[in-house]
Each structure stands twice: as C-alpha cells, then as structure tokens.
Write a protein that holds these residues in place. Structure first.
Motif, PDB file in Angstrom:
ATOM      1  N   TYR A  44      26.216 -22.173   8.384  1.00 31.87           N
ATOM      2  CA  TYR A  44      26.458 -21.491   6.456  1.00 31.87           C
ATOM      3  C   TYR A  44      27.970 -21.146   6.720  1.00 31.87           C
ATOM      4  CZ  TYR A  44      25.409 -16.509   7.094  1.00 31.87           C
ATOM      5  OH  TYR A  44      25.076 -15.327   7.499  1.00 31.87           O
ATOM      6  N   LYS A  71      26.907 -21.285   0.677  1.00 29.46           N
ATOM      7  CA  LYS A  71      26.459 -23.256   1.047  1.00 29.46           C
ATOM      8  C   LYS A  71      26.363 -23.508   2.439  1.00 29.46           C
ATOM      9  CE  LYS A  71      28.580 -27.382   0.000  1.00 29.46           C
ATOM     10  NZ  LYS A  71      29.490 -28.545  -0.519  1.00 29.46           N
ATOM     11  N   MET A  72      24.839 -24.252   2.324  1.00 27.50           N
ATOM     12  CA  MET A  72      24.355 -24.746   3.578  1.00 27.50           C
ATOM     13  C   MET A  72      25.527 -25.959   4.668  1.00 27.50           C
ATOM     14  SD  MET A  72      22.006 -22.199   3.733  1.00 27.50           S
ATOM     15  CE  MET A  72      21.823 -23.150   5.379  1.00 27.50           C
ATOM     16  N   LYS A  75      20.792 -28.607   7.373  1.00 26.68           N
ATOM     17  CA  LYS A  75      19.327 -27.777   6.570  1.00 26.68           C
ATOM     18  C   LYS A  75      19.547 -26.324   7.603  1.00 26.68           C
ATOM     19  CE  LYS A  75      14.368 -29.505   6.720  1.00 26.68           C
ATOM     20  NZ  LYS A  75      14.110 -30.432   6.966  1.00 26.68           N
ATOM     21  N   HIS A  95      15.195 -15.491  -4.723  1.00 24.25           N
ATOM     22  CA  HIS A  95      14.066 -16.586  -5.657  1.00 24.25           C
ATOM     23  C   HIS A  95      13.317 -15.040  -5.983  1.00 24.25           C
ATOM     24  CE1 HIS A  95      16.039 -20.862  -4.808  1.00 24.25           C
ATOM     25  NE2 HIS A  95      16.686 -19.713  -4.993  1.00 24.25           N
ATOM     26  N   LEU A 116      16.200 -24.784   3.738  1.00 21.23           N
ATOM     27  CA  LEU A 116      17.302 -25.456   3.114  1.00 21.23           C
ATOM     28  C   LEU A 116      17.604 -26.131   3.016  1.00 21.23           C
ATOM     29  CD1 LEU A 116      18.603 -21.307   1.979  1.00 21.23           C
ATOM     30  CD2 LEU A 116      16.890 -22.516   0.952  1.00 21.23           C
ATOM     31  N   ALA A 117      18.162 -27.623   1.972  1.00 20.58           N
ATOM     32  CA  ALA A 117      19.080 -28.394   2.799  1.00 20.58           C
ATOM     33  C   ALA A 117      20.263 -28.209   2.927  1.00 20.58           C
ATOM     34  CB  ALA A 117      18.231 -29.496   1.703  1.00 20.58           C
ATOM     35  N   LYS A 118      20.549 -29.143   3.313  1.00 22.04           N
ATOM     36  CA  LYS A 118      22.202 -29.475   3.928  1.00 22.04           C
ATOM     37  C   LYS A 118      22.828 -29.481   2.305  1.00 22.04           C
ATOM     38  CE  LYS A 118      25.484 -32.133   6.478  1.00 22.04           C
ATOM     39  NZ  LYS A 118      26.084 -32.992   6.923  1.00 22.04           N
ATOM     40  N   ASN A 119      24.161 -28.656   2.660  1.00 19.56           N
ATOM     41  CA  ASN A 119      24.364 -28.302   0.825  1.00 19.56           C
ATOM     42  C   ASN A 119      24.474 -27.889  -0.412  1.00 19.56           C
ATOM     43  OD1 ASN A 119      26.754 -30.448   1.732  1.00 19.56           O
ATOM     44  ND2 ASN A 119      25.580 -32.248   1.793  1.00 19.56           N
ATOM     45  N   THR A 120      22.992 -27.501   0.523  1.00 27.11           N
ATOM     46  CA  THR A 120      22.755 -26.276  -0.513  1.00 27.11           C
ATOM     47  C   THR A 120      23.148 -24.837  -1.076  1.00 27.11           C
ATOM     48  OG1 THR A 120      20.024 -27.031  -0.289  1.00 27.11           O
ATOM     49  CG2 THR A 120      20.700 -24.823  -1.453  1.00 27.11           C
ATOM     50  N   THR A 121      23.949 -24.556  -1.937  1.00 26.63           N
ATOM     51  CA  THR A 121      23.613 -23.763  -2.602  1.00 26.63           C
ATOM     52  C   THR A 121      23.578 -22.086  -3.428  1.00 26.63           C
ATOM     53  OG1 THR A 121      26.656 -24.501  -2.503  1.00 26.63           O
ATOM     54  CG2 THR A 121      26.677 -22.613  -4.134  1.00 26.63           C
ATOM     55  N   ASP A 122      22.952 -21.234  -2.934  1.00 24.14           N
ATOM     56  CA  ASP A 122      22.313 -20.109  -3.208  1.00 24.14           C
ATOM     57  C   ASP A 122      22.635 -18.800  -2.632  1.00 24.14           C
ATOM     58  OD1 ASP A 122      20.008 -20.021  -4.065  1.00 24.14           O
ATOM     59  OD2 ASP A 122      18.862 -21.131  -3.325  1.00 24.14           O
TER      60      ASP A 122
END
Length: 543
Positions: A44, A71-72, A75, A95, A116-122
């Motif tokens: 990440y 950002k991932m 996955k 969350h 968490l999925a690839k390209n996820t920003t959290d």
C-alpha cells in the motif's frame, strides 16, 4: 550505530549522526526482514499521516493517534503497520469499528473484515500510547531526549533515523514510501512550544494546562524526518529570495544565534548556485535548537553545535579548513537536497544521502574559499576512511553499508568530477541530478546511470570498485627500460579509469587498464612521478 573501536569512529561518526543502523551483520533476524523488506502486507502507498499527540515531559510519556491515509497497491486482507513493541496499542479504528491485529516484534498486522480492493483509497486511525525509548546518546542511537534547559524548563527532542520512526509513532516504516504530507497536532504543557516540520497552521489552548501546536507539510517527507521539538523557544526569522528562514532557539542563546545563523544566507546562495533551489520552499526552512548535536529533519533541521565553527569547535578533516564554517548548519542543511529530497529506496543505499551530503561540505568550502581549499578539505577527509567493508549494505533487511559512505562517498564524487575534467559540465550535471530526482525515491543504479551519461568514460567500473568493494584501486608502476609501465590493480575485472599524474612537474592524464602499458615518456626515477592526489582518491605504488 555500528560498533566501531578506533578514533575513526569519533571522526567519521562524530557526525555520522544520521546513521544508527550501520550493520553488515553475518546473520539477519525475522525482525530485520519485517522491517527491511517490502512484504505483501506492505503493498500500500502511505499518502498522509495526521498525528495528534499529547506529550508529558514530566512522565516521559506520549499518547494519541495517527490517522493513516493510504491507497492499496493490490488486494489486501492484512496490512503491516510498524510500531515498536514497547509502545501500547489502544485501538485501531476503521470505518468506526475496532480492527483485530497481531503483533510480531515491531510490526503490527492489522486484519480487515474484508480484503481491501486494489486502488482503494481509505484511512484508519491508530490510537497508541506509552513511554518511547530514551536515547542513551542521541543522535548516535535512536530515541527521545528528555532534558531541561539552563533555566530548568523541559527540553525535548527526538532522533530516530535508522532506528526507525516507528519508535514513537505508527507508520509504514520503510524509506521507499514517503507520505505526500504530514500534519502534527502536538499538545505540550503551557509555556512550552512545539516546533515540527512545515508551516505552523495553528495554536490552541486546550484549557487543561496544555497548548496544542499544529504544523503541516505539503511535500513528501521521509518517516524519520517527521519530528517534534519541545522547549521554551524564542523565534526570529529572515528570508533568502522567496524562501522563509525561521529560527527557534533557547532565549539565552538568542544573540549568539542571530550572529551564527547569518551563515545560512551564504550557504543558500552557494547551494542554489551549485545544486539548485531549496527543494521545500512551500514548507520553508528552519533551524531548531536541540539537546543533541543535530539531524536533517526536513524543513526543521536540528541544530546542537553550540554556536561554534567546525564540529563543536573541531575540524573533522584535520586541515583547518573545516573551522571556517559551522559543520551542523552546512552538513544537515545539505541533506535537504540529498536524503530528504532525493531519498534512497533501501537503506543499503544510504550513501546516496551521506556521500552527496558530505560532498556539500566541500561545495560550500569552494564557494567561500576556492577550489584548492575544497580539494584540501576533501583530501583531509580520507583519514577517516577505513576501506574494510563495502559502502553498499545488504538489501531488504534494514542494514546500511559501512560508515565509509560519508567520506569515501564524498571522495568518490570528487574523483568522478576529476574524471569529467570539465567543471561546467560537472556543476550542470549535479544541478540536473537534483532537479530530475527532486522528491523522488531512487536506487544506486539510478545515480550511476545519471552521472555516467554525460561523459565518454564508462563510470560503471568506477562505481563498482568504490561502492561494491572495500578497497580502492591501486595505480602501479614498474621500471621498463628507460621509462615505466603502469596499470590498475583492482577488484573489478577489466577495471579502467583515467587518472592524472605529474611527470617532472607536468600534469598528464593516463588511461590505465589492468594490463601493463608503457609510459610514452622518458622518466629518470620514481620521484619524477607524482599522483594528483587532490583530485583522485586512489593508491599508488612502485613495484
């Protein structure tokens, strides 16, 4: 700091303050791998850190949280976040739910309910507290410094390069990943100030005996550069072109600081000319007085040289040249270009930080006192070189190479400049290098390729010999009739490198290889041949 046992350690690491993990170990542990390798759990990109902490100097205690925005890259069901095992984890919130986690050495493995999925920003918020490790001898070993100034006020500093930023706050503790920016909201007892990286964005009385000082950067920053400095500071400021210069010092040192820190103007003029503009103009430049010698904390350089010229009044080169300027101001500020702006991906390549920064000492000398003084200074540095271990360390295990990365690295760069034999080309190349890789994380090969490109001479064998072998090349001569023959003795197969010698007082460029070549000049004796040892760091011998 690696265990050295001679006076060499005092001189080379008299300010190799930034190296706390010099270690060519014979064995590496799982903890080394967890820290030094880019494992799947580290897939990440750390985008931002927002630290919110309360610091209690009387209890030597810190507590609060870090909001980590990421950002991932693939996955990911499990994320590795680093925090020293002596620090308490209060909770990790994602969350609005507490996440499960496991600890192994100084690594924390956070488990997500769903990968968490690839390209996820959290983001997640990591709450923690505890008594961080106290440095026994900062900055040579990592940790907090809890002390008092001469007036009895608390004075707190931190130095963790090499040891790891995860000593005091949770983060992805690997040099390859710099957050794009950080915010630090640091609460300290009323009457004290906290100075951190970037610009101050606020000050708030919390009504509980503490005041929160908020600072923010807008540029990428190394984890170990993220910093707090707590004291009863006095502040004054200046400008260089469009760059703000801010100084935070203890009140009774204010007059000395105003005099000593005038050198920053000359330094900036020199560095702008030779290396290019300051890389973090948006975040400003600061010198912050600290209870330890110094460190290159980005946009908040730690200063503890007691307002002396040289290194605490001494010249590490032994030439007298190093007493013309303040070592900590010049060396640590040089790191803003080399180490903070241009960063090594793996600490095995830390010569990218230290060799170039040590060379900036000579750059500043040349600006102020001429090239001959700079060459004299660089030659004087050689007494601190051991040539026992390689400059480059082992990759993926959180291990630097030898302390020779400082002065041998500097002498390597001076030798390459001499191979260029064109100062205009050299300075243009150096400026292009700092501009091309500004705010980037790179490898040694990137440096080699860049400096190799402008010249016809292939520098790869030179880099290989100086960085990947412990010995320096030896220029050998032997009698051959009425003249001499010459060759290189080196570890690199087929080593060839041009070198300048004086023959009967006249400078001549030779192009030796590892095969004997006949000198095309009549030479009466060995004494007629002298190495240009100001410009080339090699050994010379007669067989």
């Amino acid at each position: 700091m690696k265990k050295f046992f001679s006076t060499f350690l005092f001189s080379i690491l008299a300010f190799a303050a930034s190296s706390q993990v010099l270690s060519n170990k014979e064995k590496y542990t799982e903890a080394d791998t967890l820290r030094g390798s880019l494992r799947a759990e580290r897939a990440y990109d750390a985008l931002k850190y927002h630290l919110k902490l309360k610091v209690d100097p009387s209890e030597k205690y810190i507590g609060g949280s870090n909001v980590i925005t990421f950002k991932m890259e693939q996955k990911l069901p499990t994320m590795q976040i680093d925090l020293f095992e002596n620090m308490n984890i209060d909770s990790i919130v994602f969350h609005r739910k507490n996440l499960e986690y496991n600890r192994k050495y100084n690594a924390v493995f956070v488990e997500f309910e769903e990968a968490l999925a690839k390209n996820t920003t959290d983001s997640l918020e990591f709450f923690y507290s505890g008594h961080p490790i106290v440095a026994k001898n900062a900055p040579w070993d990592g940790g907090f410094v809890w002390t008092e100034d001469e007036d009895g006020n608390p004075w707190v500093g931190v130095a963790v390069q090499g040891t790891g930023a995860s000593l005091w706050y949770p983060n992805k503790d690997h040099q390859s990943d710099e957050p794009d920016g950080v915010q630090l909201d640091i609460a300290v007892p009323n009457g004290l100030m906290n100075v951190s990286n970037g610009r101050m964005i606020g000050k708030k009385d919390l009504g509980n005996g503490y005041t929160e000082w908020s600072w923010k950067t807008v540029n990428p920053i190394n984890n170990y550069d993220v910093m707090i400095n707590i004291a009863n500071y006095e502040h004054f400021s200046d400008k260089f072109q469009d760059l703000t210069l801010d100084y935070y010092v203890l009140p009774y040192n204010l007059d000395k600081a105003k005099k000593q820190f005038k050198e920053v103007q000359d330094m900036m003029e020199c560095f702008y000319d030779k290396m290019g503009p300051y890389p973090f103009v948006e975040d400003g430049y600061k010198l912050v007085e600290t209870p330890y010698l110094g460190m290159e904390h980005q946009s908040a350089v730690a200063y503890g040289n007691k307002y002396m010229k040289g290194y605490l009044g001494r010249d590490l080169s032994g030439t007298g040249v190093g007493l013309k300027w303040d070592y900590i101001i010049i060396h640590e500020s040089g790191h803003e270009w080399y180490g903070n702006s241009i960063t090594a991906k793996d600490i095995a390549d830390m010569w990218i930080h230290e060799g170039f920064t040590t060379y900036t000492e000579a750059i500043y000398t040349e600006c102020g006192w001429g090239k001959e003084a700079a060459l004299k200074y660089i030659k004087g540095q050689r007494k601190n070189i051991q040539n026992r271990e390689t400059i480059i360390g082992d990759y993926g295990v959180n291990a630097e190479g030898s302390g020779d990365m400082y002065y041998k690295g500097s002498n390597l760069l001076n030798t390459i400049r001499s191979i260029y034999d064109d100062d205009e080309l050299w300075w243009n190349t150096l400026r292009d290098y700092t501009a091309t890789y500004k705010h980037k994380v790179i490898k040694t090969q990137t440096v080699e390729d860049f400096f190799n490109k402008p010249v016809e001479t292939d520098l790869q064998p030179v880099f290989d010999q100086y960085l990947r072998h412990s010995r320096i090349p030896e220029l050998q001569f032997k009698k051959d009739g009425k003249t001499f023959a010459y060759r290189w003795r080196a570890d690199v197969e087929g080593f060839d490198m041009p070198v300048d010698v004086f023959i009967d007082g006249k400078e001549t460029r030779l192009k030796p290889t590892t095969e004997w070549k006949k000198l095309d000049k009549k030479v009466s004796s060995e004494d007629s041949i002298k190495l240009n040892d100001l410009e080339f760091y090699v050994n010379m011998s007669f067989k």
